[in-house]
Design a protein around this motif. Structure first.
Motif, PDB file in Angstrom:
ATOM      1  N   TRP A 266     -33.361 107.536 -73.450  1.00 50.57           N
ATOM      2  CA  TRP A 266     -34.678 106.925 -73.270  1.00 50.57           C
ATOM      3  C   TRP A 266     -34.591 105.572 -72.572  1.00 50.57           C
ATOM      4  CZ3 TRP A 266     -39.975 107.397 -74.212  1.00 50.57           C
ATOM      5  CH2 TRP A 266     -40.705 106.199 -74.219  1.00 50.57           C
ATOM      6  N   THR A 267     -33.703 104.703 -73.000  1.00 48.73           N
ATOM      7  CA  THR A 267     -33.730 103.287 -72.619  1.00 48.73           C
ATOM      8  C   THR A 267     -33.216 103.058 -71.206  1.00 48.73           C
ATOM      9  OG1 THR A 267     -33.278 102.761 -74.941  1.00 48.73           O
ATOM     10  CG2 THR A 267     -33.070 100.970 -73.340  1.00 48.73           C
ATOM     11  N   PRO A 268     -34.015 102.422 -70.342  1.00 48.75           N
ATOM     12  CA  PRO A 268     -33.526 102.063 -69.005  1.00 48.75           C
ATOM     13  C   PRO A 268     -32.315 101.133 -69.107  1.00 48.75           C
ATOM     14  CG  PRO A 268     -35.921 101.873 -69.127  1.00 48.75           C
ATOM     15  CD  PRO A 268     -35.445 102.082 -70.530  1.00 48.75           C
ATOM     16  N   LYS A 269     -31.386 101.286 -68.192  1.00 46.18           N
ATOM     17  CA  LYS A 269     -30.140 100.528 -68.256  1.00 46.18           C
ATOM     18  C   LYS A 269     -30.334  99.050 -67.960  1.00 46.18           C
ATOM     19  CE  LYS A 269     -27.659 104.169 -69.167  1.00 46.18           C
ATOM     20  NZ  LYS A 269     -27.179 104.370 -70.558  1.00 46.18           N
ATOM     21  N   ASN A 270     -31.307  98.728 -67.131  1.00 52.13           N
ATOM     22  CA  ASN A 270     -31.481  97.343 -66.720  1.00 52.13           C
ATOM     23  C   ASN A 270     -32.797  96.791 -67.236  1.00 52.13           C
ATOM     24  OD1 ASN A 270     -32.825  99.185 -64.810  1.00 52.13           O
ATOM     25  ND2 ASN A 270     -33.506  97.271 -63.853  1.00 52.13           N
ATOM     26  N   GLU A 271     -32.928  95.488 -67.185  1.00 53.26           N
ATOM     27  CA  GLU A 271     -34.210  94.830 -67.449  1.00 53.26           C
ATOM     28  C   GLU A 271     -34.797  94.394 -66.116  1.00 53.26           C
ATOM     29  OE1 GLU A 271     -34.016  91.878 -70.640  1.00 53.26           O
ATOM     30  OE2 GLU A 271     -32.124  92.794 -71.258  1.00 53.26           O
ATOM     31  N   GLY A 272     -36.097  94.110 -66.136  1.00 54.44           N
ATOM     32  CA  GLY A 272     -36.765  93.743 -64.899  1.00 54.44           C
ATOM     33  C   GLY A 272     -37.327  94.971 -64.217  1.00 54.44           C
ATOM     34  N   ALA A 273     -37.101  95.101 -62.909  1.00 58.22           N
ATOM     35  CA  ALA A 273     -37.633  96.244 -62.153  1.00 58.22           C
ATOM     36  C   ALA A 273     -37.202  97.550 -62.814  1.00 58.22           C
ATOM     37  CB  ALA A 273     -37.141  96.192 -60.710  1.00 58.22           C
ATOM     38  N   LEU A 274     -38.161  98.444 -62.994  1.00 55.44           N
ATOM     39  CA  LEU A 274     -37.938  99.649 -63.779  1.00 55.44           C
ATOM     40  C   LEU A 274     -37.034 100.647 -63.059  1.00 55.44           C
ATOM     41  CD1 LEU A 274     -38.597 101.206 -66.354  1.00 55.44           C
ATOM     42  CD2 LEU A 274     -40.673 102.049 -65.241  1.00 55.44           C
ATOM     43  N   ALA A 275     -35.921 100.992 -63.707  1.00 56.89           N
ATOM     44  CA  ALA A 275     -35.043 102.070 -63.257  1.00 56.89           C
ATOM     45  C   ALA A 275     -35.139 103.169 -64.299  1.00 56.89           C
ATOM     46  CB  ALA A 275     -33.608 101.569 -63.130  1.00 56.89           C
ATOM     47  N   PHE A 276     -35.288 104.398 -63.860  1.00 55.75           N
ATOM     48  CA  PHE A 276     -35.655 105.468 -64.778  1.00 55.75           C
ATOM     49  C   PHE A 276     -34.449 106.077 -65.478  1.00 55.75           C
ATOM     50  CE2 PHE A 276     -39.447 104.948 -62.396  1.00 55.75           C
ATOM     51  CZ  PHE A 276     -40.463 105.256 -63.292  1.00 55.75           C
ATOM     52  N   SER A 277     -34.599 106.178 -66.796  1.00 55.96           N
ATOM     53  CA  SER A 277     -33.604 106.850 -67.625  1.00 55.96           C
ATOM     54  C   SER A 277     -33.817 108.357 -67.520  1.00 55.96           C
ATOM     55  CB  SER A 277     -33.783 106.398 -69.077  1.00 55.96           C
ATOM     56  OG  SER A 277     -35.070 106.796 -69.548  1.00 55.96           O
ATOM     57  N   PRO A 278     -32.887 109.174 -68.016  1.00 57.22           N
ATOM     58  CA  PRO A 278     -33.062 110.631 -67.945  1.00 57.22           C
ATOM     59  C   PRO A 278     -34.341 111.122 -68.615  1.00 57.22           C
ATOM     60  CG  PRO A 278     -30.775 110.121 -68.424  1.00 57.22           C
ATOM     61  CD  PRO A 278     -31.518 108.813 -68.473  1.00 57.22           C
ATOM     62  N   THR A 279     -34.689 110.566 -69.764  1.00 52.74           N
ATOM     63  CA  THR A 279     -35.909 111.017 -70.451  1.00 52.74           C
ATOM     64  C   THR A 279     -37.151 110.644 -69.675  1.00 52.74           C
ATOM     65  OG1 THR A 279     -34.893 110.927 -72.648  1.00 52.74           O
ATOM     66  CG2 THR A 279     -37.288 110.772 -72.545  1.00 52.74           C
ATOM     67  N   LEU A 280     -37.170 109.452 -69.089  1.00 53.55           N
ATOM     68  CA  LEU A 280     -38.379 108.950 -68.424  1.00 53.55           C
ATOM     69  C   LEU A 280     -38.480 109.372 -66.964  1.00 53.55           C
ATOM     70  CD1 LEU A 280     -38.503 105.346 -69.929  1.00 53.55           C
ATOM     71  CD2 LEU A 280     -39.694 107.401 -70.708  1.00 53.55           C
ATOM     72  N   GLU A 281     -37.472 110.039 -66.448  1.00 59.64           N
ATOM     73  CA  GLU A 281     -37.462 110.437 -65.032  1.00 59.64           C
ATOM     74  C   GLU A 281     -38.691 111.235 -64.603  1.00 59.64           C
ATOM     75  OE1 GLU A 281     -34.203 112.179 -61.852  1.00 59.64           O
ATOM     76  OE2 GLU A 281     -34.149 112.871 -63.925  1.00 59.64           O
TER      77      GLU A 281
END
Length: 442
Positions: free
Chosen positions: A61-76
């Motif tokens: 679920w959790t994106p790897k970075n903070e700031g600009a959104l990079a999509f995790s597998p669940t949120l893709e």
């Protein structure tokens, strides 16, 4: 002097009627007074809160970075809406913890989700949680619509008794609470929800007439056909197109409901519930009905439970035959964790469809997504640990006026109630506190 035809002025609450049918209309240009431009502050904002039970596979679920959104597998699956999404990490619902009451995390998961209150442990009638944030907001804006709020869900629940370690089933079955002792029951039958929103032409008929109408698959639109024709003859080309699109959507949902009534959707088994072949369609129907309710301004506040707290629905249609709750106690077994992630991604895919339909619906030149706040979250992080901190929380839409397209992490133990204060301020700027809040989050 050239003749200027008088502008048609329609009421925002106008209904197309026929028999027991009462079809509310979407926003039309003809509803705006001549030469008037609506102030931005007067534009209605909708709030939809979606509850995902049993936690998430937080690594997926959790994106790897903070700031600009990079999509995790669940949120893709939500990538198309990147500019309209805000993922929040670090939030806690302390009221969901045991606090000396022992087991019962799923009952507390449901009861505390929108109240941030610690429920009184009882299996009797003396239930006590707190007023939920959706009902506080409905108290401020609900008077403008036919339904102050709508509560829907995919899983029915027992009316009474104990469902989790000495806790009443009222806590696991409901997330919306009108008062500390009065939960708001949810509607789990899409057909019944459709009838509430648009009326049922069968309601005023005899048993014989109802049977005949059912055999003919009589439509609420057919019942209101004369009103529809009259209105189409009065409005301009742009409004005709909007009406046609909206009424087509209503009829399409109605036709799908007729099929849904005959299909296997949810079948009871001793261990809980099994999602049948028609289950994904049931998920989409409830989301689509919420879009229509927002589009017709029948309500501005809605909650949707994807399952009861501790839900043991299985997802055989995505090759997950085990019960959801059973899998959530995965013991870090990779195969079980992968199946939890598969369920989580299925829910994200359905959320993406909901956002897509909100984006397609237009109101005064904006999409409903731009005029909505969608909160998708759970009251547990890792279901195996029954963790009530660092919860999975996602906001979508433009209704909050916040900077989107980000992943923002807050200090551990930041109260979820702080987010609810931010929501509350959007609908009632004078409100400054909720539950155990320490301030506004956004």
């Amino acid at each position: 002097m050239a003749f200027v035809p008088r502008r048609l002025a329609l009421s925002r609450r106008m209904l197309l009627r026929g028999g027991a049918a009462a079809i509310a209309l979407p926003w039309l240009d003809a509803m705006r007074p001549a030469f008037a431009a609506p102030a931005k502050a007067d534009r209605p904002i909708r709030l939809a809160i979606v509850f995902a039970p049993n936690g998430q596979d937080m690594a997926s679920w959790t994106p790897k970075n903070e700031g600009a959104l990079a999509f995790s597998p669940t949120l893709e699956p939500l990538k198309a809406f990147k500019k309209s999404l805000l993922v929040l990490s670090g939030l806690t619902i302390n009221g969901g913890r045991a606090l000396g009451d022992g087991p019962g995390d799923h009952a507390r998961e449901g009861a505390s989700f929108l109240t941030c209150a610690h429920p009184f442990k009882t299996g009797g009638a003396d239930i006590k949680a707190g007023v939920s944030i959706d009902q506080v907001i409905a108290g401020h804006v609900g008077g403008a619509t036919s339904f102050p709020s709508l509560e829907v869900g995919l899983e029915p629940g027992r009316a009474g008794g104990v469902c989790d370690s000495g806790y009443s089933c009222a806590y696991t079955n409901n997330i919306s609470w009108r008062s500390a002792s009065q939960p708001m029951p949810k509607e789990t039958d899409p057909r019944a929800l459709f009838a509430r929103l648009f009326g049922d032409p069968d309601a005023a008929q005899s048993a014989e007439a109802r049977a005949r109408a059912a055999a003919e698959r009589k439509s609420v639109l057919d019942a209101a056909l004369e009103d529809v024709k009259r209105l189409l003859g009065k409005v301009g080309p742009s409004d005709k197109q909007k009406l046609d699109e909206y009424l087509t959507a209503v009829r399409e949902v109605e036709q799908r409901l007729a099929k849904d009534a005959k299909a296997e959707t949810v079948v009871a088994v001793p261990e809980g519930l099994r999602g049948g072949a028609g289950f994904p369609e049931r998920v989409r129907l409830l989301y689509d009905l919420l879009v229509l309710a927002f589009q017709a301004d029948r309500t501005r506040v809605a909650t949707h439970m994807l399952g009861n707290a501790g839900s043991n629905i299985s997802y055989g249609f995505i090759d997950v035959p085990e019960g959801h709750h059973d899998l959530s106690h995965h013991g870090s077994e990779a195969a079980k964790v992968a199946k939890i992630a598969r369920i989580n991604r299925f829910h994200a895919e359905q959320l993406a469809g909901f956002l897509e339909r909100l984006s397609a619906a237009k109101e005064e030149g904006e999409s409903l997504l731009e005029r909505s706040i969608v909160l998708y979250a759970g009251a547990l992080a890792d279901g195996n640990a029954h963790a009530h901190h660092d919860l999975p929380v996602l906001l979508a839409g433009g209704g909050g006026g916040w900077k989107m397209g980000r992943h923002e992490r807050f200090p551990r133990e930041t109260p979820m109630a702080n987010l609810y204060v931010s929501l509350l301020k959007r609908f009632a700027p004078q409100e400054r506190a909720f539950g155990d809040s320490t301030g506004s989050l956004l």
